[in-house]
Write an enzyme that holds these catalytic residues in place. Structure first.
Site: not given
Ligand code: FAD
Length: 304
Positions: A130, A181
């Site tokens: 991560d 990722r």
């Molecule tokens: C598999 C995976 C691994 C990850 N690993 C890391 C990592 O190692 N380091 C790191 O900094 N970040 C990590 N993240 C988190 C990432 O950086 C984002 O903060 C998170 O995924 C929200 O961004 P988004 O791309 O989904 O877009 P967004 O614009 O935030 O979300 C798009 C839509 O998805 C839905 N959504 C998003 N988040 C949520 C939530 N928490 N609860 C409910 N609905 C939600 C909502 O409908 C939103 O409108 C990871 C995310 C995923 C999916």
């Protein structure tokens, strides 16, 4: 603003005590966490595998402050890999470098990661580091480079499109064969280091995705964002990358209907499944990502 506050709150020991000691907040957090122990993580993984998804299991915990804590966490990750192998589950693991003692000693962290990657490779599974706060980005990138140049194959890391440096990191890590990722980033970073507007973060996401789909090693596209997912689907077609040559990744408990739809469309979909009792910072970052989660959480608190 709210996002920054919640990310800061994720580091507060006082709030941590208050939030984790209440039964109700625990129940709300369990929307995003498979359960307190490895058995719960494996049960969730089995259910996801039955619906055509793969998994990356994450033993919750970060920023350990003593070597014995890092070694204890590594032991649980090794047991996780062992149980994945015994059960024949389509599951790798995700590991936070600071849980493996990175802030205490990079040498200790490298030693523990080496054991974990060796164990995962023995059952043909992948380890993703991560990506945490920007104070450890460079050293995390360096760990992946060292593990790959030492002969490992199944290790990569997350890269965060909100960081200005990430586009260069994507090329640097792809050059040593890392499968990455791609996510947006979940911490609070200053403007000097990170794009602050959604438009810039998304534009950098698209630029990194385009590089990875054209030239990267098995890209792992981690987002729940419809617009980015559509964009990546179109890019993959344009660049001739088959549906079995990359995967989408989403978090446990987030947009399960979209997860199912992608599987039905023939895409690979991996779910990040966290388990363990150290769920507080992880949960706070999930609240920070979506204001509606905070409203849901506050309503649940009010109704007790
Ligand atoms: C598999 C995976 C691994 C990850 N690993 C890391 C990592 O190692 N380091 C790191 O900094 N970040 C990590 N993240 C988190 C990432 O950086 C984002 O903060 C998170 O995924 C929200 O961004 P988004 O791309 O989904 O877009 P967004 O614009 O935030 O979300 C798009 C839509 O998805 C839905 N959504 C998003 N988040 C949520 C939530 N928490 N609860 C409910 N609905 C939600 C909502 O409908 C939103 O409108 C990871 C995310 C995923 C999916």
């Amino acid at each position: 603003m709210l996002r920054t506050l919640l990310v800061k709150a994720s580091e507060s020991p006082t709030l941590r005590r208050q939030v984790t000691s209440r039964r109700l907040t625990r129940d709300v957090a369990m929307r995003f966490v498979a359960g307190d122990n490895l058995d719960a993580g494996l049960d969730a993984s089995r259910a996801l595998a039955r619906s055509g998804k793969t998994v990356t299991l994450d033993y919750l915990g970060e920023s350990v402050t003593a070597e014995h804590e890092a070694r204890a966490a590594a032991k649980v990750v090794l047991e996780t890999i062992d149980r994945i192998g015994q059960a024949g589950l389509p599951a790798g693991v995700s590991v936070k470098p600071t849980q493996m003692g990175l802030r205490l000693s990079p040498t200790l962290c490298l030693e523990l990661l080496d054991d974990i990657v060796t164990a995962a490779e023995a059952i043909d599974q992948h380890v993703t580091l991560d990506m945490e706060g920007s104070d450890v980005t460079e050293v995390t990138v360096g760990l992946v480079e060292r593990l790959l140049t030492a002969g490992h194959r199944e290790v990569g890391c997350a890269v965060q499109s909100y960081l200005r440096r990430t586009r260069a990191d994507v090329e640097r890590l792809s050059a040593v064969g890392a499968s990455l990722r791609l996510c947006k980033g979940a911490y609070a970073e200053p403007e000097r280091l990170a794009f602050q507007s959604r438009g810039e973060v998304d534009a950098n996401y698209v630029a990194c995705a385009e590089y990875l789909l054209a030239d990267g090693v098995y890209p792992r596209i981690a987002t729940h964002d419809d617009r980015l997912i559509d964009h990546v689907r179109n890019l993959a077609v344009r660049l001739g990358r088959g549906r079995d040559e990359f995967e989408f990744q989403m978090l446990y408990g987030v947009r399960p209907t979209l997860q199912d739809a992608l599987v039905r469309d023939g895409y690979r979909l991996r779910v990040y499944v966290p388990f363990g009792d150290q769920w507080y910072p992880y949960f706070m970052r999930r609240l920070a990502e979506r204001p509606a989660n905070v409203a849901f959480f506050l309503r649940a608190l009010r109704d007790t």
